[in-house]
Design a protein around this motif. Structure first.
Motif, mmCIF file in Angstrom:
data_model
loop_
_atom_site.group_PDB
_atom_site.id
_atom_site.type_symbol
_atom_site.label_atom_id
_atom_site.label_comp_id
_atom_site.label_asym_id
_atom_site.label_seq_id
_atom_site.Cartn_x
_atom_site.Cartn_y
_atom_site.Cartn_z
ATOM 1 N N ALA A 156 3.763 7.299 -6.309
ATOM 2 C CA ALA A 156 3.265 8.744 -6.055
ATOM 3 C C ALA A 156 4.223 9.480 -4.829
ATOM 4 O O ALA A 156 4.436 10.717 -5.006
ATOM 5 C CB ALA A 156 1.748 8.636 -5.523
ATOM 6 N N GLU A 157 4.434 8.689 -3.961
ATOM 7 C CA GLU A 157 5.337 9.154 -2.929
ATOM 8 C C GLU A 157 6.565 9.603 -3.363
ATOM 9 O O GLU A 157 7.234 10.779 -3.098
ATOM 10 C CB GLU A 157 5.649 8.157 -1.775
ATOM 11 N N ALA B 140 7.225 10.504 -6.433
ATOM 12 C CA ALA B 140 7.247 11.852 -7.198
ATOM 13 C C ALA B 140 6.716 13.018 -6.213
ATOM 14 O O ALA B 140 6.353 13.981 -6.768
ATOM 15 C CB ALA B 140 6.213 11.551 -8.263
ATOM 16 N N GLU B 141 6.839 12.851 -4.947
ATOM 17 C CA GLU B 141 6.389 13.915 -4.095
ATOM 18 C C GLU B 141 5.059 14.380 -4.242
ATOM 19 O O GLU B 141 4.640 15.645 -4.017
ATOM 20 C CB GLU B 141 7.293 15.197 -4.351
ATOM 21 N N ASP B 142 4.165 13.444 -4.818
ATOM 22 C CA ASP B 142 2.627 13.536 -4.823
ATOM 23 C C ASP B 142 2.120 13.179 -3.734
ATOM 24 O O ASP B 142 1.224 11.937 -3.622
ATOM 25 C CB ASP B 142 2.261 13.073 -6.326
ATOM 26 N N SER C 172 -1.848 12.296 -3.390
ATOM 27 C CA SER C 172 -2.265 10.857 -4.089
ATOM 28 C C SER C 172 -1.675 9.912 -3.108
ATOM 29 O O SER C 172 -2.487 8.773 -2.985
ATOM 30 C CB SER C 172 -1.510 10.908 -5.387
#
Length: 288
Positions: A223-224, A226-228, A231
């Motif tokens: 998630a990190e 993917a720049e989410d 999340s």
């Protein structure tokens, strides 16, 4: 190589009820984690009860794990650090020649309380003896002395000193990322710092919790990546109390208890490490 391995599991050393290394249990543990996406393993470290392993047992473990990981796109880091420079350098030379040993770990010399100059000399001897990269291990809470940031920066100039397992602060990790070469991997050795370490440019985490929490940890890091951010933060907030539970009592006692509770290993340890009491085990289990 190291920057592409965001999670390195600091492996327990399973023992049989006859106090021998339990290789079938170790193999099953590694295979299960490989299936979960773990691609790095630290062998015979603190979690692996290194002070209570013989020289022959360490060499056998490094050889066995190297053979097990052959062709599996995973790395083995072999712990060779002691508080004796001569013994550590000799083990570094021997271990680095074993097929399947990709890097070495060497802890700051405990009990001796050397100066910073003494530590530079100590780690230089180890790195000079090694034929593979060396990762420093800075854990002042266990060894009393601290490898100062500027000492690590100086040691990072050595052609075979390629990383550090840093058990201090995120500020220290950020400083080391900024002031060491791009190919120097700055790992946190604190599971709860995993996400913050990545965010300041760290390579990842050398982890105890990944024995049982690897899928969730990898999901957080994905998630990190993917720049989410939301999340990743949510996943890390869920992981942190579970990670902390594994250090509620002296490690590796909690993780060995939990793995035994899951039926994966015997809980047996070598003194002075002892099994958790029923009450202590319950305190860990209720938080996982």
């Amino acid at each position: 190589m190291f920057k592409n391995v965001p999670i390195i599991t600091a492996l327990v050393t399973p023992f049989t009820t006859e106090d021998e290394v339990d290789y079938p249990a170790l193999d099953a543990l590694i295979e299960r984690m490989l299936g979960e996406g773990v691609t790095g393993f630290l062998v015979a470290g603190t979690t692996g009860e290194s002070p209570n392993l013989t020289h022959a047992e360490k060499i056998a473990l490094f050889t066995h794990v190297g053979e097990l990981l052959k062709g599996k796109n995973a790395v083995q880091v072999a712990n060779v650090g002691t508080n004796s420079t001569a013994a550590s350098a000799a083990l570094a030379k021997e271990a680095s020649a074993i097929a399947g040993v990709d890097a070495l770990l060497a802890v700051a010399p405990y009990y001796n309380k050397p100066s910073q100059a003494g530590m530079i000399a100590h780690f230089t001897k180890i790195a000079d003896a090694s034929s593979v990269p060396v990762i420093l291990y800075n854990i002042p809470g266990r060894v009393v002395v601290t490898i100062d940031n500027d000492t690590i920066v100086e040691l990072a100039k050595h052609p075979r000193i390629k990383g550090v397992k840093q058990c201090t602060t995120i500020d220290d990790i950020a400083y080391l990322v900024k002031n060491t070469p791009d190919d120097f991997a700055v790992y946190t050795g604190e599971d709860g710092q995993m996400l913050d370490a990545i965010r300041v440019g760290g390579a990842g985490v050398i982890s105890v919790a990944s024995h049982v929490l690897a899928p969730e940890m990898l999901e957080c890091l994905t998630a990190e990546s993917a720049e989410d951010i939301a999340s990743a933060d949510e996943l890390m907030d869920d992981l942190t109390p579970k990670m902390n539970a594994l250090f509620r009592f002296p490690s590796p006692e909690p993780i060995k208890m939990l793995l035994a509770h899951r039926g994966e290993i015997n809980e047996d340890m070598r003194l002075p490490m002892i099994k958790l009491t029923a009450d202590e085990a319950a305190q860990v289990l209720e938080r996982i």
